[in-house]
Design a protein around this motif. Structure first.
Motif, PDB file in Angstrom:
ATOM      1  N   GLY A 219       2.411  -0.053  -9.322  1.00 21.97           N
ATOM      2  CA  GLY A 219       2.306  -1.456  -8.957  1.00 21.97           C
ATOM      3  C   GLY A 219       1.778  -1.705  -7.566  1.00 21.97           C
ATOM      4  O   GLY A 219       1.794  -2.848  -7.097  1.00 21.97           O
ATOM      5  N   ALA A 220       1.306  -0.653  -6.891  1.00 20.85           N
ATOM      6  CA  ALA A 220       0.761  -0.836  -5.546  1.00 20.85           C
ATOM      7  C   ALA A 220      -0.544  -1.617  -5.601  1.00 20.85           C
ATOM      8  O   ALA A 220      -1.256  -1.611  -6.616  1.00 20.85           O
ATOM      9  CB  ALA A 220       0.516   0.522  -4.879  1.00 20.85           C
ATOM     10  N   ALA A 221      -0.843  -2.304  -4.511  1.00 21.99           N
ATOM     11  CA  ALA A 221      -2.108  -3.019  -4.391  1.00 21.99           C
ATOM     12  C   ALA A 221      -3.177  -2.137  -3.756  1.00 21.99           C
ATOM     13  O   ALA A 221      -4.366  -2.357  -3.965  1.00 21.99           O
ATOM     14  CB  ALA A 221      -1.934  -4.285  -3.560  1.00 21.99           C
ATOM     15  N   GLY A 222      -2.750  -1.166  -2.947  1.00 25.32           N
ATOM     16  CA  GLY A 222      -3.692  -0.312  -2.248  1.00 25.32           C
ATOM     17  C   GLY A 222      -3.143   1.090  -2.081  1.00 25.32           C
ATOM     18  O   GLY A 222      -1.954   1.361  -2.310  1.00 25.32           O
TER      19      GLY A 222
ATOM     20  N   VAL B  95       7.857   0.157  -4.169  1.00 24.99           N
ATOM     21  CA  VAL B  95       6.866  -0.920  -4.134  1.00 24.99           C
ATOM     22  C   VAL B  95       7.570  -2.258  -4.297  1.00 24.99           C
ATOM     23  O   VAL B  95       7.323  -3.218  -3.557  1.00 24.99           O
ATOM     24  CB  VAL B  95       5.785  -0.724  -5.222  1.00 24.99           C
ATOM     25  CG1 VAL B  95       5.005  -2.014  -5.455  1.00 24.99           C
ATOM     26  CG2 VAL B  95       4.820   0.386  -4.827  1.00 24.99           C
ATOM     27  N   LYS B  96       8.463  -2.352  -5.264  1.00 26.35           N
ATOM     28  CA  LYS B  96       9.199  -3.594  -5.491  1.00 26.35           C
ATOM     29  C   LYS B  96      10.083  -3.939  -4.293  1.00 26.35           C
ATOM     30  O   LYS B  96      10.151  -5.101  -3.866  1.00 26.35           O
ATOM     31  CB  LYS B  96      10.038  -3.480  -6.761  1.00 26.35           C
ATOM     32  CG  LYS B  96       9.217  -3.405  -8.038  1.00 26.35           C
ATOM     33  CD  LYS B  96      10.117  -3.272  -9.259  1.00 26.35           C
ATOM     34  CE  LYS B  96       9.299  -3.173 -10.533  1.00 26.35           C
ATOM     35  NZ  LYS B  96      10.160  -2.992 -11.738  1.00 26.35           N
ATOM     36  N   GLN B  97      10.767  -2.933  -3.752  1.00 30.02           N
ATOM     37  CA  GLN B  97      11.682  -3.194  -2.639  1.00 30.02           C
ATOM     38  C   GLN B  97      10.941  -3.682  -1.396  1.00 30.02           C
ATOM     39  O   GLN B  97      11.325  -4.678  -0.768  1.00 30.02           O
ATOM     40  CB  GLN B  97      12.487  -1.943  -2.306  1.00 30.02           C
ATOM     41  CG  GLN B  97      13.438  -2.117  -1.120  1.00 30.02           C
ATOM     42  CD  GLN B  97      14.198  -0.857  -0.782  1.00 30.02           C
ATOM     43  OE1 GLN B  97      14.470  -0.038  -1.667  1.00 30.02           O
ATOM     44  NE2 GLN B  97      14.523  -0.650   0.492  1.00 30.02           N
ATOM     45  N   ILE B  98       9.876  -2.983  -1.026  1.00 33.13           N
ATOM     46  CA  ILE B  98       9.138  -3.339   0.183  1.00 33.13           C
ATOM     47  C   ILE B  98       8.430  -4.684   0.027  1.00 33.13           C
ATOM     48  O   ILE B  98       8.360  -5.484   0.961  1.00 33.13           O
ATOM     49  CB  ILE B  98       8.140  -2.226   0.556  1.00 33.13           C
ATOM     50  CG1 ILE B  98       8.886  -0.946   0.939  1.00 33.13           C
ATOM     51  CG2 ILE B  98       7.219  -2.675   1.685  1.00 33.13           C
ATOM     52  CD1 ILE B  98       9.829  -1.088   2.127  1.00 33.13           C
TER      53      ILE B  98
ATOM     54  N   VAL C 239       0.861  -1.179   0.000  1.00 29.07           N
ATOM     55  CA  VAL C 239       0.000   0.000   0.000  1.00 29.07           C
ATOM     56  C   VAL C 239       0.901   1.234   0.000  1.00 29.07           C
ATOM     57  O   VAL C 239       1.881   1.288   0.748  1.00 29.07           O
ATOM     58  CB  VAL C 239      -0.898   0.017   1.252  1.00 29.07           C
ATOM     59  CG1 VAL C 239      -1.719   1.302   1.329  1.00 29.07           C
ATOM     60  CG2 VAL C 239      -1.808  -1.211   1.272  1.00 29.07           C
ATOM     61  N   ILE C 240       0.603   2.200  -0.824  1.00 32.03           N
ATOM     62  CA  ILE C 240       1.316   3.478  -0.729  1.00 32.03           C
ATOM     63  C   ILE C 240       0.464   4.436   0.088  1.00 32.03           C
ATOM     64  O   ILE C 240      -0.707   4.670  -0.226  1.00 32.03           O
ATOM     65  CB  ILE C 240       1.618   4.080  -2.110  1.00 32.03           C
ATOM     66  CG1 ILE C 240       2.572   3.163  -2.890  1.00 32.03           C
ATOM     67  CG2 ILE C 240       2.232   5.467  -1.960  1.00 32.03           C
ATOM     68  CD1 ILE C 240       2.963   3.688  -4.267  1.00 32.03           C
TER      69      ILE C 240
END
Length: 271
Positions: free
Chosen positions: A43-46, A263-266, A16-17
């Motif tokens: 690319g975030a989901a939320g 997003v990719k890193q987290i 989520v961002i």
């Protein structure tokens, strides 16, 4: 309720961002909807909507929230609703007015998760009397969103003992209320994040991710560095199948690029 339905990257946890990652002024100037679409492209989901970042009171009205929620879902992601309101007031009593209002706003938004601050008193903590907890459970029972409380940056609502006492008193009904574990906020409250993870991980259904630099009043949130073993180790002690929120500031000159990179890193840290 499946909080991991839409994963940002196949095989990894959903990310989520948090709106504030794009900058307070950006959100207040442009509104949440525009930046939710940037989060989706990253690319975030939320996307976490922050009530304190609304430019005016009209944005917290039901029609405005429904429109915002529709925009977020149309972008292919789901909304989280965050409020600075606390479940417990300064005397440790349940703040039913704030609870009811926030849940109604989250429902209008169509939030998947609704996040409160814990609140309470630094000296007396939160109320754990049976009748108070009955009213809490009854108050959140009809929420369509998962109700969570977050550790804040103050001693009131930011200590490990306060959360442990609340969840212990809620047993065996801890499924009704769970926790947002903020990896950095413990430092402001002079608490050990690893001890917090060991004692509270079973109650965690959402993680706010950030590192902290500086000391005392000069502390500030920052992105966890690639290869930050302390951050990775902390995540190992937390549930690996719950959403992770990015709550550190992006570079103002590279907001979209930073969003995609982090997003990719987290999502992949400790996976």
């Amino acid at each position: 309720m499946n909080l991991t339905k839409n994963t940002a990257i196949a095989g990894n946890v959903p990310v989520v961002i948090v709106a504030s990652a794009f900058g307070v002024e950006s959100i207040r100037r442009d509104g949440h909807a525009m930046w939710a679409e940037v989060a989706a492209r990253a690319g975030a989901a939320g996307f976490e909507v922050r009530r304190e970042l609304f430019a005016d009171d009209t944005q917290s009205q039901p029609d405005s929230l429904r429109e915002l929620g529709d925009t977020i879902r149309a972008a292919g992601i789901w909304p989280v609703y965050s409020t600075p309101a606390t479940l417990f007031d300064d005397h440790g009593a349940l703040d039913e007015t704030a609870m009811t209002q926030t849940l109604a706003e989250a429902d209008a938004l169509g939030a998947r998760i609704v996040k409160f601050q814990l609140g309470g008193s630094a000296t007396t903590g939160t109320a754990t009397a049976a009748d108070t907890l009955e009213r809490l459970i009854a108050g959140i029972a009809d929420s369509k969103a998962k109700v969570v409380v977050e550790n804040g940056q103050l001693k009131a609502g930011g200590t490990i003992d306060a959360f442990a006492a609340l969840f212990e008193a809620l047993k065996p009904r801890t499924h009704a209320l769970s926790m947002t574990f903020d990896t950095g906020n413990w430092r402001w409250a002079d608490q050990d994040p690893m001890e917090a993870a060991r004692r509270l991980s079973s109650y965690v259904t959402y993680v706010h991710c950030k590192a902290v630099q500086g000391e005392g009043a000069r502390r500030f949130a920052t992105a966890p560095a690639i290869g930050d073993t302390s951050f990775a180790t902390l995540l190992k002690h937390l549930p690996r199948d719950v959403p992770r929120g990015i709550e550190f500031p992006f570079d103002p000159a590279h907001l979209a690029d930073d969003a995609a990179r982090y997003v990719k890193q987290i999502a992949s840290t400790d996976q």
